[in-house]
Enzyme design. Structure first.
Site, short mmCIF file in Angstrom:
data_model
loop_
_atom_site.label_atom_id
_atom_site.label_comp_id
_atom_site.label_asym_id
_atom_site.label_seq_id
_atom_site.Cartn_x
_atom_site.Cartn_y
_atom_site.Cartn_z
CB ALA A 160 -2.25 44.66 15.70
CD GLU A 175 -4.92 35.01 12.56
OE1 GLU A 175 -5.43 34.98 13.77
OE2 GLU A 175 -4.90 35.99 11.94
N GLY A 189 -11.96 53.97 9.65
CA GLY A 189 -12.71 53.99 10.86
C GLY A 189 -11.74 54.53 12.09
NE ARG A 190 -13.61 52.22 17.16
CZ ARG A 190 -14.60 51.61 17.30
NH1 ARG A 190 -15.80 51.85 17.23
NH2 ARG A 190 -14.73 50.32 16.91
CB ILE A 191 -7.70 51.12 13.77
CG1 ILE A 191 -8.43 50.44 14.83
CG2 ILE A 191 -6.38 50.69 13.36
CD1 ILE A 191 -8.48 48.90 15.15
CB SER A 196 -8.03 44.44 9.11
OG SER A 196 -7.68 43.68 7.75
NE ARG A 197 -10.72 39.45 13.17
CZ ARG A 197 -10.16 40.18 14.27
NH1 ARG A 197 -8.97 40.82 14.05
NH2 ARG A 197 -10.63 40.21 15.35
CG HIS A 230 -4.23 38.15 15.33
ND1 HIS A 230 -5.52 37.56 15.05
CD2 HIS A 230 -4.40 39.41 15.64
CE1 HIS A 230 -6.41 38.28 15.02
NE2 HIS A 230 -5.89 39.47 15.71
C1 GLV Z 1 -8.04 41.71 17.55
O1 GLV Z 1 -7.70 41.20 16.80
C2 GLV Z 1 -9.32 42.59 17.59
O2 GLV Z 1 -10.25 42.39 16.99
O3 GLV Z 1 -9.53 43.01 18.69
#
Ligand code: GLV
Length: 325
Positions: free
Chosen positions: A287, A267, A155-157, A237-238, A285
């Site tokens: 990023a 988390e 996707g975008r990232i 990501s998650r 977390h």
């Molecule tokens: C951060 O984790 C976001 O989803 O923007």
């Protein structure tokens, strides 16, 4: 009287000031996470909220806060919000897509390079005064250039991560629920493969899927055992996308060589075994945490909130169904 809104955690003063121009703001500028009980207490009587990923907005919270009309999340991911429950109750949900793509992709690379080249471990070594001079066999890591990068979720990232891989002369394979247009594949030089092929071919596997029921434990033991023993897993990501216990086993058993993690299943808890592993780079977390991007995210969330409560469609409405116009 101005409508009342809650900002659940510390955000930039200039963004709070902007929100104050429109609403009576109750803030929590202490930057500590509100307990679920406190969240409910402080949300009561509020028509809007700016939330972070640390707050869970679920059926229970919504049932106690009937005045709520909009939850504006300062994140692109919104798995902390029960969107269906919000939609049923007519509560708008918004997120902050787009503005963090490059920053998150940069960080994914930081994590990948740090893990492959043992940057964090070597820094600790030097700071603890153990370094007695250059040695041919010291801190041997893995090359990144000319290797195979496997991107799960283009996707975008994921696409931004792929662009950066070109500079490292990497071969790029990707997998996704939906194949991207051929022109995008050509531009990125990315080859579509199924998940298991990606896992067995890649030297680096990086995850960029959203957390949805289908992607919970997307990487578990079956997947980890398909990876090369020299491969490195990167997750920005998650957390629940990776089965953390299985990952610990895979790292301990030498199924894979290392992991660079920015996110965790529960988390802020982290599997205790990971904490002692030198071949895991563990980040809290962060990023999207650049000055510029976090400010852009907070502004975007504030603009979504203001739009939603002043009769306009929020630009980043997630649950479009909630508005009949
Ligand atoms: C951060 O984790 C976001 O989803 O923007």
């Amino acid at each position: 009287m101005k409508p009342k809104v809650l900002i659940t955690r510390k955000i930039f003063d200039e963004v709070v000031a902007f929100v104050r121009e429109h609403f009576a703001v109750e803030g929590n500028q202490t930057d500590t996470r509100l307990s679920p009980e406190m969240l409910i207490k402080r949300l009561q009587g509020k028509t809007g909220a700016i939330t972070l990923v640390t707050e869970r907005i679920d059926e229970d919270v919504l049932s106690h806060c009937p005045a709520l009309k909009i939850v504006s999340n300062v994140a692109v991911g919104y798995d902390n919000i029960d969107v269906d429950a919000c939609t049923r109750r007519g509560v708008m949900v918004t997120n902050t897509p787009g503005v963090l793509d490059d920053t998150t992709a940069d960080f994914t690379w930081a994590l990948l390079l740090a893990t492959a080249r043992r940057v964090v471990e070597a820094d600790h070594y030097l700071r603890s005064s153990k370094w007695k001079g250059w040695g041919l066999m010291q801190f041997l890591g893995y090359d990144v250039h000319h290797k195979v990068l496997g991107i799960c979720g283009l996707g975008r990232i994921g696409q931004r991560v792929a662009r950066r891989a070109k500079g490292f002369d990497m071969e790029i394979v990707y997998t996704d629920a939906i194949r991207v247009p051929r022109s995008t594949e050509e531009e990125l030089g990315a080859r579509f493969v199924d998940k298991m092929t990606l896992l067995s071919e890649s030297d680096f596997v990086t995850l960029h899927v959203p957390l949805i029921p289908e992607t919970r434990h997307y990487i578990s033991m079956a997947e980890l055992t398909r990876m090369k023993s020299t491969a490195i897993l990167i997750n920005a990501s998650r957390g629940p996308v990776v089965d953390e216990k299985a990952l610990v086993q895979a790292l301990q058993g030498g199924n894979i060589a290392g992991a660079g993690l920015d996110v965790y299943e529960r988390e802020p808890e982290v599997e205790p075994a990971l904490m002692g592993m030198k071949n895991a780079v563990l980040m809290p977390h962060i990023a999207s945490a650049s000055h510029e991007t976090r400010l852009r995210m907070a502004k975007m969330a504030a603009e979504n909130l203001v739009a939603g409560l002043t009769g306009r469609r929020p630009p980043n409405l997630v649950n479009n169904k909630v508005l009949s116009w």
